[in-house]
Design a protein around this motif. Structure first.
Motif, mmCIF file in Angstrom:
data_model
loop_
_atom_site.group_PDB
_atom_site.id
_atom_site.type_symbol
_atom_site.label_atom_id
_atom_site.label_comp_id
_atom_site.label_asym_id
_atom_site.label_seq_id
_atom_site.Cartn_x
_atom_site.Cartn_y
_atom_site.Cartn_z
ATOM 1 N N LEU A 193 1.043 -1.247 0.276
ATOM 2 C CA LEU A 193 0.579 -0.005 0.109
ATOM 3 C C LEU A 193 1.334 1.143 -0.171
ATOM 4 O O LEU A 193 0.799 2.243 -0.486
ATOM 5 N N ALA A 194 1.668 1.190 0.945
ATOM 6 C CA ALA A 194 2.882 2.209 1.048
ATOM 7 C C ALA A 194 3.309 2.472 -0.732
ATOM 8 O O ALA A 194 3.701 3.910 -1.119
ATOM 9 N N ILE A 195 3.506 1.587 -1.256
ATOM 10 C CA ILE A 195 4.871 1.989 -2.962
ATOM 11 C C ILE A 195 3.409 2.535 -3.231
ATOM 12 O O ILE A 195 4.395 3.244 -4.581
ATOM 13 N N ARG A 196 2.657 1.556 -3.640
ATOM 14 C CA ARG A 196 1.271 2.182 -4.303
ATOM 15 C C ARG A 196 1.290 3.616 -4.324
ATOM 16 O O ARG A 196 0.956 4.531 -5.425
ATOM 17 N N GLU A 197 1.404 4.176 -2.832
ATOM 18 C CA GLU A 197 0.832 5.308 -2.294
ATOM 19 C C GLU A 197 1.716 6.207 -3.338
ATOM 20 O O GLU A 197 1.733 7.609 -3.725
ATOM 21 N N SER A 198 3.122 5.845 -3.086
ATOM 22 C CA SER A 198 4.345 6.461 -3.223
ATOM 23 C C SER A 198 4.049 6.790 -4.065
ATOM 24 O O SER A 198 4.839 7.718 -5.482
ATOM 25 N N CYS A 199 3.759 6.002 -5.502
ATOM 26 C CA CYS A 199 3.787 6.076 -6.856
ATOM 27 C C CYS A 199 2.930 7.014 -7.316
ATOM 28 O O CYS A 199 3.315 8.133 -8.273
ATOM 29 N N ARG A 200 1.869 6.439 -6.853
ATOM 30 C CA ARG A 200 0.658 7.926 -7.747
ATOM 31 C C ARG A 200 1.241 8.742 -7.277
ATOM 32 O O ARG A 200 0.707 10.036 -7.895
ATOM 33 N N GLU A 201 1.708 9.042 -5.500
ATOM 34 C CA GLU A 201 1.947 10.799 -5.602
ATOM 35 C C GLU A 201 3.426 11.031 -6.210
ATOM 36 O O GLU A 201 3.669 12.518 -6.350
ATOM 37 N N ARG A 202 3.699 9.877 -7.247
ATOM 38 C CA ARG A 202 5.499 10.470 -8.196
ATOM 39 C C ARG A 202 4.284 10.735 -9.424
ATOM 40 O O ARG A 202 5.704 10.298 -10.699
ATOM 41 N N GLY A 203 2.964 10.133 -9.903
ATOM 42 C CA GLY A 203 2.838 10.237 -11.304
ATOM 43 C C GLY A 203 2.658 8.897 -12.574
ATOM 44 O O GLY A 203 2.849 8.881 -13.521
ATOM 45 N N ILE A 204 3.187 7.927 -11.258
ATOM 46 C CA ILE A 204 3.650 7.002 -11.813
ATOM 47 C C ILE A 204 1.653 5.735 -10.721
ATOM 48 O O ILE A 204 1.874 5.484 -9.949
ATOM 49 N N LEU A 205 1.401 5.810 -12.295
ATOM 50 C CA LEU A 205 0.596 5.169 -12.018
ATOM 51 C C LEU A 205 0.157 3.317 -12.000
ATOM 52 O O LEU A 205 -0.559 2.617 -10.790
ATOM 53 N N ASP A 206 -0.400 2.942 -13.250
ATOM 54 C CA ASP A 206 -0.349 1.297 -12.786
ATOM 55 C C ASP A 206 0.554 -0.139 -12.839
ATOM 56 O O ASP A 206 1.331 -0.736 -12.779
ATOM 57 N N THR A 207 1.582 0.763 -12.220
ATOM 58 C CA THR A 207 3.140 0.043 -12.231
ATOM 59 C C THR A 207 2.040 -1.134 -11.548
ATOM 60 O O THR A 207 2.583 -1.308 -9.965
#
Ligand code: PEP
Length: 257
Positions: A193-207
């Motif tokens: 969950l933390a990685i998903r949120e961190s990615c979203r904050e950086r504009g990385i959406l669906d990895t």
């Protein structure tokens, strides 16, 4: 229906199914891989570089993709002992693991270098599997999320958002790799969950985010059932045809649950 990505990392080993298997076990392996791919799952095998063509023969016709365990950031040059992404692509690879903790430890690979490798891989048609994860000391000090964010930032600043976006992340707590001590589902859910949120904050959406660390036939159902887990990076258990088949069967089961 969920579609999982299951990656086998043979490390510096020859897998059991590169030798002749009894017909029944071979049939199970081939049928399981074929069924999983037909149902939309992605199965990747990453043998050591010199065995890639051998594994290509073993999985021929199943739809299993080939990957490498590492690549260089250049396509040619004076880099003794290295293998370039273009060479791997020529051998039929479409995937490559970058930043595995064993390479961070033994080859002193940095996040910056891992980002450059990911970028070179993608340019040559290889989808990077970017490994991140904390050590046991970092977890004990409550630094897990900070470490993951720092690794993401270091890699991202070297490869850029588009490369990161097109990659797959493997969350692999270092203390769980090869130890038989998998992270608990709570620890996996929290980190993913933390990685998903961190990615979203950086504009990385669906990895997609895979989990790696002592995944086995015994724990794959509960790990793959975790909400933010998109698949598994499997080391030791990928060497046995029965164990790897069981994990892939588990993905088929969880997707239909
Ligand atoms: C790995 O090599 O990435 C790994 C997760 O190994 P193991 O499954 O053996 O812990």
């Amino acid at each position: 229906m969920r579609h999982y990505c299951i990656v086998g990392n043979h490390k510096m080993n020859v897998s059991e199914y590169e030798h002749s298997l009894e017909p029944e076990r071979k049939k199970r392996f081939v049928n399981t891989m074929t069924k999983a791919v037909r149902e939309g799952h992605t199965i990747v095998l990453c043998p050591t570089s010199v065995r890639i063509e051998h594994i290509a023969d073993v999985v021929n016709g199943t739809g299993v993709a080939l990957g490498a365990q590492n690549c260089h950031w250049e396509n040619s040059g004076a880099y003794t002992g290295e293998v370039s992404p273009s060479m791997l692509a020529e051998m039929g690879c479409t995937w490559v693991i970058v930043g595995h903790s064993e390479r961070r430890r033994d080859q002193c690979e940095t996040d910056e270098l891992i980002g450059r490798k990911a970028s070179a891989a993608l340019t040559n048609g290889l989808r990077p599997i970017i490994c991140i994860g904390e050590s046991i000391e970092q977890r004990r000090r409550g630094k897990t999320i900070d470490v993951l964010n720092k690794q993401i930032d270091g890699i991202l600043s070297a490869c850029g958002r588009l490369v990161f976006d097109a990659s797959v992340i493997a969350y692999e707590p270092v203390w769980a790799i090869g130890t038989g001590l998998s992270a608990t589902t709570e620890q996996i859910e929290e980190a993913h969950l933390a990685i998903r949120e961190s990615c979203r904050e950086r504009g990385i959406l669906d990895t997609p985010i895979l989990y790696g660390g002592s995944v086995s036939a015994d724990n794959s159902d509960e790990i793959l059932s975790c909400q933010h887990v998109s698949g598994a990076l499997v080391g030791g258990a990928s060497l046995s045809s029965d164990n790897f088949s069981s994990i892939v069967e588990s993905a088929i089961r969880c997707a239909n649950a």
